[in-house]
Scaffold this active site. Structure first.
Site, PDB file in Angstrom:
ATOM      1  N   GLU A  88       0.844  -1.203   0.000  1.00  0.00           N
ATOM      2  CA  GLU A  88       0.000   0.000   0.000  1.00  0.00           C
ATOM      3  C   GLU A  88       0.875   1.246   0.000  1.00  0.00           C
ATOM      4  OE1 GLU A  88      -2.829   0.025   3.222  1.00  0.00           O
ATOM      5  OE2 GLU A  88      -3.130  -2.130   3.067  1.00  0.00           O
ATOM      6  N   LYS A  90       2.412   4.478   1.432  1.00  0.00           N
ATOM      7  CA  LYS A  90       2.613   4.967   2.799  1.00  0.00           C
ATOM      8  C   LYS A  90       2.388   6.476   2.778  1.00  0.00           C
ATOM      9  CE  LYS A  90       5.701   4.684   6.815  1.00  0.00           C
ATOM     10  NZ  LYS A  90       5.413   5.975   7.382  1.00  0.00           N
ATOM     11  N   ARG A 137      -1.782   9.493  11.449  1.00  0.00           N
ATOM     12  CA  ARG A 137      -2.549   8.268  11.643  1.00  0.00           C
ATOM     13  C   ARG A 137      -3.762   8.561  12.507  1.00  0.00           C
ATOM     14  NH1 ARG A 137       0.175   2.564  13.060  1.00  0.00           N
ATOM     15  NH2 ARG A 137      -1.674   1.270  13.090  1.00  0.00           N
ATOM     16  N   ARG A 155      -2.093   8.540  16.968  1.00  0.00           N
ATOM     17  CA  ARG A 155      -1.200   7.394  17.132  1.00  0.00           C
ATOM     18  C   ARG A 155      -0.848   7.198  18.600  1.00  0.00           C
ATOM     19  NH1 ARG A 155       3.704   5.791  17.703  1.00  0.00           N
ATOM     20  NH2 ARG A 155       4.913   4.592  16.196  1.00  0.00           N
ATOM     21  N   GLU A 203      -5.047   7.120   7.388  1.00  0.00           N
ATOM     22  CA  GLU A 203      -4.126   8.239   7.479  1.00  0.00           C
ATOM     23  C   GLU A 203      -4.886   9.458   6.954  1.00  0.00           C
ATOM     24  OE1 GLU A 203      -0.991   7.475   8.640  1.00  0.00           O
ATOM     25  OE2 GLU A 203       0.303   9.119   7.987  1.00  0.00           O
ATOM     26  N   PHE A 257      -7.036   2.182   6.035  1.00  0.00           N
ATOM     27  CA  PHE A 257      -6.208   1.003   5.745  1.00  0.00           C
ATOM     28  C   PHE A 257      -6.425  -0.197   6.654  1.00  0.00           C
ATOM     29  CE2 PHE A 257      -3.185   3.981   7.959  1.00  0.00           C
ATOM     30  CZ  PHE A 257      -3.021   3.251   9.139  1.00  0.00           C
ATOM     31  N   ARG A 312       5.328  -4.013  17.222  1.00  0.00           N
ATOM     32  CA  ARG A 312       6.019  -3.792  15.952  1.00  0.00           C
ATOM     33  C   ARG A 312       6.504  -5.157  15.480  1.00  0.00           C
ATOM     34  NH1 ARG A 312       7.922   0.789  13.870  1.00  0.00           N
ATOM     35  NH2 ARG A 312       7.926   2.009  15.788  1.00  0.00           N
ATOM     36  N   LYS A 319       7.697  -1.448   6.506  1.00  0.00           N
ATOM     37  CA  LYS A 319       7.717  -0.183   5.764  1.00  0.00           C
ATOM     38  C   LYS A 319       8.981  -0.057   4.925  1.00  0.00           C
ATOM     39  CE  LYS A 319       9.055   2.246   9.950  1.00  0.00           C
ATOM     40  NZ  LYS A 319       8.808   3.336  10.862  1.00  0.00           N
TER      41      LYS A 319
HETATM   42  P1  ATP Z   1       7.017   6.508  10.617  1.00  0.00           P
HETATM   43  O1  ATP Z   1       7.796   7.482  11.449  1.00  0.00           O
HETATM   44  O2  ATP Z   1       7.825   5.825   9.564  1.00  0.00           O
HETATM   45  O3  ATP Z   1       5.712   7.011  10.111  1.00  0.00           O
HETATM   46  P2  ATP Z   1       5.827   5.125  12.830  1.00  0.00           P
HETATM   47  O4  ATP Z   1       6.715   4.623  13.919  1.00  0.00           O
HETATM   48  O5  ATP Z   1       4.963   6.298  13.096  1.00  0.00           O
HETATM   49  O6  ATP Z   1       6.716   5.306  11.548  1.00  0.00           O
HETATM   50  P3  ATP Z   1       5.271   2.576  11.749  1.00  0.00           P
HETATM   51  O7  ATP Z   1       4.331   1.560  12.227  1.00  0.00           O
HETATM   52  O8  ATP Z   1       6.685   2.257  11.877  1.00  0.00           O
HETATM   53  O9  ATP Z   1       4.872   3.954  12.427  1.00  0.00           O
HETATM   54  O10 ATP Z   1       4.969   2.849  10.217  1.00  0.00           O
HETATM   55  C1  ATP Z   1       3.661   2.809   9.769  1.00  0.00           C
HETATM   56  C2  ATP Z   1       3.049   4.196   9.798  1.00  0.00           C
HETATM   57  O11 ATP Z   1       2.810   4.602   8.481  1.00  0.00           O
HETATM   58  C3  ATP Z   1       1.721   4.191  10.499  1.00  0.00           C
HETATM   59  O12 ATP Z   1       1.840   4.553  11.851  1.00  0.00           O
HETATM   60  C4  ATP Z   1       0.873   5.170   9.688  1.00  0.00           C
HETATM   61  O13 ATP Z   1       0.848   6.439  10.317  1.00  0.00           O
HETATM   62  C5  ATP Z   1       1.605   5.339   8.383  1.00  0.00           C
HETATM   63  N1  ATP Z   1       0.878   4.842   7.200  1.00  0.00           N
HETATM   64  C6  ATP Z   1       0.710   5.533   6.051  1.00  0.00           C
HETATM   65  N2  ATP Z   1       0.078   4.802   5.141  1.00  0.00           N
HETATM   66  C7  ATP Z   1      -0.177   3.595   5.710  1.00  0.00           C
HETATM   67  C8  ATP Z   1      -0.808   2.410   5.252  1.00  0.00           C
HETATM   68  N3  ATP Z   1      -1.289   2.305   4.011  1.00  0.00           N
HETATM   69  N4  ATP Z   1      -0.882   1.367   6.114  1.00  0.00           N
HETATM   70  C9  ATP Z   1      -0.395   1.454   7.350  1.00  0.00           C
HETATM   71  N5  ATP Z   1       0.217   2.547   7.837  1.00  0.00           N
HETATM   72  C10 ATP Z   1       0.332   3.622   7.027  1.00  0.00           C
END
Ligand code: ATP
Length: 589
Positions: free
Chosen positions: A250, A252, A257, A274, A304, A344, A421, A427
């Site tokens: 998908e 990103k 979030r 988040r 998102e 998502f 996690r 990612k």
């Molecule tokens: P980052 O700083 O890279 O956004 P994070 O620690 O906030 O990372 P991670 O779980 O590592 O969060 O990465 C997934 C994040 O990506 C989610 O928290 C969400 O906010 C964002 N995101 C964007 N698009 C999507 C998607 N299609 N599916 C899931 N998460 C998504």
């Protein structure tokens, strides 16, 4: 329980320099709880809260009002207390001092109970509207009149929101596990807490119904669940390998979030961040959309929220959304900064938890209940046949203003892992490819004063990763580059209440900064590479005896991660993985 008892434990916790000892103290304290309700109150109060943070209910008393109450209770002038506050800078110490030399001593002293303190503070929090200031001051004064100096210290800090004993929710869960059995209970408590992150509720159910009650805790509309998080890879090939080719990919999106709860026959919509803060008021437009375009009345789903231009459909950078973080005039800002919601995941639907269902089932059901338009639609997704298709989709995502891809396992066990996690989500971000090392989200744990023009200001910072296994923070670099003047002003303002003269119990460090900082603030840091270092404690002894890992040429990217709690920072494990990968690349090159 007497409040003096709690105050004694708070004092012991404050003086502790190790996490293990902290857990023992807390276990002892929970053993003294005389009822499930009391166990719940202890859990909240030790964390410096009255209710779970997602309720958004704050004590709402300014320092000025607390000073007024201290003056009234002790019989001194407000200006005198105020002056002392400027000198000492700690409302707890000031309260302790003035209550210690009260002018009038009560003839019939009443001993404070934990119940009374909690209920009075709760009343203070819930009093609003006209005349509420006087009521709040009166309530706090009545507590201080009956308190001993030590009790006054902690009451003042509680009501000021600056208790900060260095205890985290996970520390409480561990203590609860030890109190009611053994460490082995902790994962079960954690699973329940991930689905229902109300520490007082968990304590109460454990005390009342035991483990059976805990195992019955389920996702509930109106209560946010802790989000599932992704591991990271550097290339589509690596993602393919990790998932055995069974994957969906998908976009990103680079927004915020949001976890959306729609319930009460579809009439009520709540939105959580988040970090599980209630951010409903920031998105009046999204609430309308969810009411109209989500064809279910009892549902929890995630997406998102991305700033965008409705004329062209183009996404705008994440920073644009920051303008919505305000209390007033939000309707106007919502019009000026429109957002589109890309959904998502599905967590709950019509009385059924979807957490244990495989991803593909959650996704299909989600697609069925969303009536798409430009403002709301399921995230862009493909089910690639090979890594070539994955590469193409990755480039397409970047071209569309996204950060990269989130790859989702299609394995039969691809459940929604609340609060974890793992490799079921992976990612793949663009910046991982651009530089030798990724950006890291690190926690400030110490500060060093600048010289010359920056004299008197903390201008470089000791930064740490999170070690999730031991629930501690380990240092990985000192950073002083990338801060503009206004950043330093903001940092100094935000760090001031977090300054400690002793190392916080959950920080593991070899380096001595000028001041220690209670772990709370997370910054995004870019670095050139990861190197071995004898002075940092991240991965200490993992690659070489008496040597840890450090970042070389670290630089603040300008991005504050207020959306992350310290426990959401980059983990020690991730840095170890990054270092291994970097070594592989260097030796292969
Ligand atoms: P980052 O700083 O890279 O956004 P994070 O620690 O906030 O990372 P991670 O779980 O590592 O969060 O990465 C997934 C994040 O990506 C989610 O928290 C969400 O906010 C964002 N995101 C964007 N698009 C999507 C998607 N299609 N599916 C899931 N998460 C998504």
């Amino acid at each position: 329980m007497k409040f003096s008892e709690i105050a004694k434990y708070m004092e012991r916790l404050e003086a502790t320099s190790g996490r293990i000892e902290m857990i023992h103290i807390l276990t002892e304290l929970f053993r003294k709880a005389s009822s499930p309700d009391e166990a719940a109150i202890i859990a909240y109060v030790i964390l410096g809260e009255l209710h779970p943070p997602y309720t958004g209910l704050e004590l709402g008393m300014s320092e000025k009002l607390i000073i007024r109450s201290i003056a009234l209770a002790s019989g001194y002038n407000t200006s005198l207390v105020d002056k002392r506050m400027t000198e000492v800078g700690d409302i707890g110490k000031v309260a302790e001092e003035f209550i210690g030399r009260k002018k009038q001593v009560s003839l019939f002293p009443v001993e404070l109970t934990l119940d009374r303190v909690y209920n009075t503070l709760d009343k203070i929090a819930k009093t609003a509207g006209e005349g509420s200031i006087d009521v709040k001051v009166r309530l706090l004064t009545s507590l201080l009149i009956d308190s001993t100096p030590k009790e006054a210290r902690y009451i003042a800090r509680l009501v000021d929101g600056t208790l900060r004993l260095g205890v985290a929710d996970m520390t409480i869960l561990e203590a609860l596990a030890l109190c009611k059995g053994s460490r082995e209970l902790k994962p079960i408590l954690e699973e329940a807490y991930n689905k229902y992150p109300d520490i007082g509720y968990i304590a109460k159910v454990l005390f009342k119904e035991g483990l059976d009650g805990i195992k019955k805790i389920e996702v509930t509309p109106g209560i946010p669940i802790r989000p599932m998080l992704a591991e990271r890879v550097r290339s589509p090939e690596e993602a393919w390998e990790k998932t055995g080719g069974k994957l969906a990919a998908e976009f990103k999106y680079d927004g915020e979030r949001v976890q959306i709860h729609k319930f009460d026959n579809g009439n009520k919509v709540l939105i959580f961040s988040r970090r599980l803060e209630n951010i409903t008021h920031q998105f009046p437009d999204v609430i309308e959309l969810v009411k109209k375009n989500v064809k279910a009345d009892n549902v929890i789903f995630e997406g998102e929220a991305v700033a965008f231009d409705p004329e062209t459909g183009e996404f705008k950078p994440f920073q644009e959304l920051m303008h919505r973080k305000r209390k007033h005039d939000i309707e106007r800002i919502a019009r000026e900064i429109p957002v589109t919601l890309r959904v998502f995941d599905l967590i709950y639907l019509n009385g059924v938890s979807y957490l244990k269902k495989p991803f593909i089932e959650r996704r299909r059901r989600l697609e069925e209940i969303i009536e798409s338009n430009d403002y709301i639609k399921p995230s862009e997704i493909i089910y690639p046949r090979d890594t070539k298709e994955l590469w193409e989709f990755f480039h397409l995502a970047i071209e569309n203003g996204c950060e990269g891809l989130v790859i989702k396992s299609l394995a039969s066990n691809s459940v929604y892992q609340a609060g974890a996690r793992g490799w079921l989500w992976i990612k793949l971000k663009r910046d991982y490819r651009a530089e030798l090392t990724d950006t890291l989200d690190l926690v400030v744990v110490g500060g060093l004063y600048g010289r010359g023009r920056k004299g008197g200001l903390l201008s470089s910072f000791l930064m740490a990763v999170y070690d999730e296994k031991n629930d501690v923070f380990k240092t990985v670099c000192k950073v002083g580059t990338g801060f503009k003047d206004e950043d330093l002003t903001e940092m100094n303002k935000n760090l001031k209440p977090l300054i400690r003269d002793r190392r916080p119990a959950r920080v593991i460090a070899k380096m001595e900064p000028d001041v220690w900082i209670e772990p709370q603030i997370v910054l995004e840091i870019q670095a050139a590479e990861i190197t071995l270092s004898p002075i940092h404690t991240c991965a200490y002894g993992v690659f070489q005896e008496d040597v840890g890992l450090a970042l070389r040429f670290p630089r603040f990217t300008g991005r504050y991660r207020y959306d992350k709690s310290p426990e959401d920072a980059t983990t020690e494990k991730e840095v170890i993985e990054m270092y291994k990968r970097q070594r592989r690349i260097v030796t292969e090159a």
